[in-house]
Design an enzyme around this catalytic site. Structure first.
Site, PDB file in Angstrom:
ATOM      1  N   GLU A  72       2.368   4.591  -0.570  1.00 47.94           N
ATOM      2  CA  GLU A  72       3.650   4.358   0.106  1.00 47.94           C
ATOM      3  C   GLU A  72       3.461   3.582   1.411  1.00 47.94           C
ATOM      4  O   GLU A  72       4.082   3.877   2.420  1.00 47.94           O
ATOM      5  CB  GLU A  72       4.365   5.680   0.408  1.00 47.94           C
ATOM      6  CG  GLU A  72       4.598   6.534  -0.806  1.00 47.94           C
ATOM      7  CD  GLU A  72       5.886   6.215  -1.531  1.00 47.94           C
ATOM      8  OE1 GLU A  72       6.683   5.404  -1.013  1.00 47.94           O
ATOM      9  OE2 GLU A  72       6.085   6.754  -2.623  1.00 47.94           O
ATOM     10  N   GLY A  73       2.572   2.604   1.355  1.00 47.98           N
ATOM     11  CA  GLY A  73       2.274   1.803   2.541  1.00 47.98           C
ATOM     12  C   GLY A  73       1.092   2.419   3.263  1.00 47.98           C
ATOM     13  O   GLY A  73       1.185   3.524   3.788  1.00 47.98           O
ATOM     14  N   CYS A  82      13.708   1.968  -1.965  1.00 47.84           N
ATOM     15  CA  CYS A  82      13.282   3.241  -2.556  1.00 47.84           C
ATOM     16  C   CYS A  82      12.100   3.805  -1.767  1.00 47.84           C
ATOM     17  O   CYS A  82      12.016   5.008  -1.493  1.00 47.84           O
ATOM     18  CB  CYS A  82      12.853   3.062  -4.006  1.00 47.84           C
ATOM     19  SG  CYS A  82      14.143   2.459  -5.086  1.00 47.84           S
ATOM     20  N   GLU A  92       0.806  -2.577  -9.083  1.00 42.84           N
ATOM     21  CA  GLU A  92       0.048  -3.141 -10.203  1.00 42.84           C
ATOM     22  C   GLU A  92      -1.434  -3.164  -9.845  1.00 42.84           C
ATOM     23  O   GLU A  92      -1.794  -3.050  -8.669  1.00 42.84           O
ATOM     24  CB  GLU A  92       0.559  -4.557 -10.499  1.00 42.84           C
ATOM     25  CG  GLU A  92       2.022  -4.536 -10.897  1.00 42.84           C
ATOM     26  CD  GLU A  92       2.532  -5.875 -11.401  1.00 42.84           C
ATOM     27  OE1 GLU A  92       1.762  -6.860 -11.370  1.00 42.84           O
ATOM     28  OE2 GLU A  92       3.701  -5.914 -11.827  1.00 42.84           O
ATOM     29  N   MET A 116     -13.880  23.276  11.667  1.00 45.28           N
ATOM     30  CA  MET A 116     -13.811  24.587  12.325  1.00 45.28           C
ATOM     31  C   MET A 116     -14.093  25.729  11.353  1.00 45.28           C
ATOM     32  O   MET A 116     -14.532  26.800  11.754  1.00 45.28           O
ATOM     33  CB  MET A 116     -12.424  24.780  12.955  1.00 45.28           C
ATOM     34  CG  MET A 116     -12.195  23.832  14.130  1.00 45.28           C
ATOM     35  SD  MET A 116     -10.449  23.504  14.391  1.00 45.28           S
ATOM     36  CE  MET A 116      -9.965  24.932  15.311  1.00 45.28           C
TER      37      MET A 116
END
Lengths: 262, 388
Positions: B367-368, B242, B137, B341
């Site tokens: 996702e964290g 999940c 949210e 590079m």
């Protein structure tokens, strides 16, 4: 329409291939289905899908690891596979393989035998043609396009140097396919998982019914003496200095040495 | 560029079965043929290449590690290799399949009723239906349990009110798996597109994951039928489990992105001549390449071990945290070095490096975040939660 596809597992030529002491360096090699044979599988699948019935059976003669190639073909959608594996085949040439395939396929019910027009490793392109001869079947090589498919005949285009021939062939018959015919499909993930449930029959020399005297060193007509790496390409020549002078030099070489106008 | 091969410095390939290698090669070939050619344009125009949706379905990429309902039934390592090869193309492409499989199909498969499974899973597996996952949210990202979205029981169903943000595929989704609090406990609801009171808004202006569509979801007195609640998930364990599935895929995916930037940097520096010799002949370049080889090799082993644990049903969420955190940070570091590079070519989209670098900034966050995974591991080893 039941179709047999002959496939050959070859060294992946996209990766580095090294030759040492007249033999291939096996370490680090990757093996794949010869790309023309993948087109042969695709052709067989397309025919069976368009006709709406029939089965595609893959056949290979090769060492244990050749089963990998068969399983990949099954994952692409072929229905079953036969793996003929025996040290007795070691040293066979195209002639011996064609004899062996004629024996192995002789009693099997099929309407078409399809192979790539040549194998990616040797580029010989001999086995399927000789097989048609030994089985007394009509054949068309280097097929570039398929036309009408009926139960007892097939029309197709075969590529030549200056155009194509349109041929009607009675079935059963042997075809070899050009890579312009189709792009081989990728196996789906579902196909990969289903492949392990499909029948894969493994036969040794005795089980295949092939006479040991007709294959391997005893049965071959040709011998590969040695493998030689291609010569390294010569470095190009650089011309530096006055433009008028170097242009003359280059022109002279093009005309008199490269003979581009000859 | 020479044909793409993933790094095999420690002969990791020998730890894979024939079926696992075939899966990897198949997805790799698919990505080469169908994904790589469309990425530059999709990235420039901030669009998802929609023609791929049904192609992914045909190939069996959606929910590929689930059994039945038209899913491919891959092993966990095969599934990881699928994620790895998709992310070699683009993190947004992998995200598309991750969300569909791990965040939409997996919760329906795990927490849904039989009727829900039969209604949705087969069509999600083909790509006929697209799904999204609504948890985050505007004010609750790393702390999802604070969510404000609420559901209340009304005659014949549930009324949902609230807002979700940063939702992959939100505005093109046919169904959304939305998490809301019912009587103070997180519950999952399936919200179909077109339900009254449900709207979405596409978020534009991202400088990362541009190939993926990100949206806001809005629920205003949105009533979903009674049958649309996931019956078997109650509390935060539902949505967090999940995330464990999706993070597992990301731990593998990051290896694909790292491999691609390494492959590009290696080829580039071997061919780019500077001061009369290839860049790759200089010690500073070799140090960077060697570092990539070292880190990618470790990450490969880490991902593979997570997969083997998952196959034995022994994988713990805090172990997945280690994999997600390490592998994404590793990929991000490889991409930053590779960008360096490639010099000026490192910032242009003729090469895949800058796109991967920008994407991985997202992958390191969603996702964290890296920090949250550090805290999960810290909590695991000390028994002392330090989240607040």
């Amino acid at each position: 329409m039941n179709i047999i596809v002959l496939i050959k597992q070859v060294v992946d030529v996209e990766l580095n291939i090294r030759v040492k002491d007249g033999a291939l360096v096996e370490d680090g090699l990757n093996y794949v289905i010869s790309s023309w044979d993948e087109i042969a599988i695709e052709t067989a699948l397309q025919i069976v899908e368009s006709v709406g019935d029939g089965e595609v059976t893959l056949v290979t003669i090769g060492p244990d690891q050749a089963a990998e190639a068969l399983r990949k073909g099954l994952a692409m959608g072929a229905h079953k596979a036969i793996h003929v594996s025996d040290a007795g085949f070691d040293g066979s040439d195209s002639f011996a393989y064609a004899k062996a395939f004629a024996k192995i396929l002789g009693d099997r019910d099929c309407d078409l035998i399809i192979a790539g027009k040549q194998a990616q490793d040797t580029d010989a392109g001999l086995t399927a043609g000789m097989l048609a001869e030994f089985m007394d079947l009509p054949q068309a090589t280097n097929v570039t396009k398929l036309g009408q498919i009926a139960a007892d005949k097939l029309t197709l285009h075969r590529g030549g140097d200056n155009g194509s021939e349109v041929i009607e062939l009675s079935l059963p018959a042997v075809l070899t396919v050009n890579d312009s015919l189709y792009e081989a499909r990728l196996a789906s993930l579902r196909g990969i998982m289903q492949a392990k449930k499909k029948p894969l029959e493994t036969l040794d020399l005795a089980g295949s019914g092939v006479d040991a005297a007709t294959v391997g060193i005893a049965g071959r007509q040709t011998v590969i003496d040695q493998l030689v790496e291609p010569e390294a390409r010569q470095a190009g020549q650089k011309f530096e200095g006055d433009e008028e002078e170097t242009t003359k030099q280059v022109l002279d070489l093009l005309v008199n040495e490269a003979k581009i106008f000859a | 560029m020479p044909p793409y091969e993933s790094l095999n410095y420690l002969d990791i390939d020998s730890l894979l079965s024939e079926e696992e290698r075939l899966t990897r090669q198949t997805v790799r070939d698919f990505v080469t043929r169908q994904v790589l050619p469309v990425l530059q344009d999709a990235h420039r125009t901030e669009t998802f290449p929609e023609q791929l949706i049904s192609e992914f379905g045909k190939m069996g990429f959606y929910g590929a590690n689930l059994d039945g309902y038209g899913c491919a039934g891959l092993s966990e390592v095969q599934y990881g290799l699928l994620m790895q090869e998709l992310e070699r193309g683009d993190s947004g492409i992998r995200s598309f399949c991750s969300v569909q499989g791990a965040l939409v199909m997996w919760p329906i498969y795990t927490y849904g009723s039989e009727a829900q499974k039969e209604k949705y899973l087969p069509r999600l597996a083909t790509g006929e239906l697209i799904g999204c996952f609504g948890l985050t949210e505007p004010d609750y990202g790393s702390n999802p349990s604070g969510m404000l979205t609420k559901a209340e029981k009304v005659p014949g169903g549930y009324r949902i009110n609230g807002n979700k943000m940063w939702i992959t595929n939100g505005s093109i989704a046919d169904i959304s798996v939305v998490w809301a609090k019912l009587d103070g406990k997180a519950r999952g609801f399936i919200v179909e597109k077109g339900t009254k009171g449900f709207s979405t808004r596409l978020m534009k202006g991202k400088f990362s994951l541009r190939v993926s569509l990100t949206s806001e979801l809005h629920f205003e007195d949105c009533v979903v039928p009674e049958d649309n609640i996931l019956p078997d998930a109650e509390g935060m364990k539902g949505p967090l489990s999940c995330l464990t599935q999706a993070r597992y895929g990301i731990a593998w995916g990051a290896v694909g992105a790292a491999n691609m930037v390494y492959h590009t940097a290696l080829d580039y520096t071997k061919n780019r001549i500077m001061f009369d010799k290839p860049l790759a002949a200089y010690q500073l370049i070799q140090a960077k390449l060697a570092k990539m080889v070292q880190e990618i090799s470790k990450a490969q082993l880490l991902a593979l071990q997570l997969g083997r644990l998952k196959e034995k049903k022994r994988l713990q969420p805090h172990q997945v945290s280690l994999g997600k955190m390490n592998n994404v940070r590793m990929a991000l570091d490889c991409a930053r070095d590779a960008r360096d590079m490639l010099g000026a070519n490192g910032i242009i989209d003729e090469y895949p490096v800058i796109r991967h670098l920008l994407n991985l900034e997202t992958v390191n966050t969603y996702e964290g975040t890296e920090d949250i995974h550090l805290l999960i591991i810290g909590n695991e080893v000390t028994g002392l939660p330090a989240f607040r």
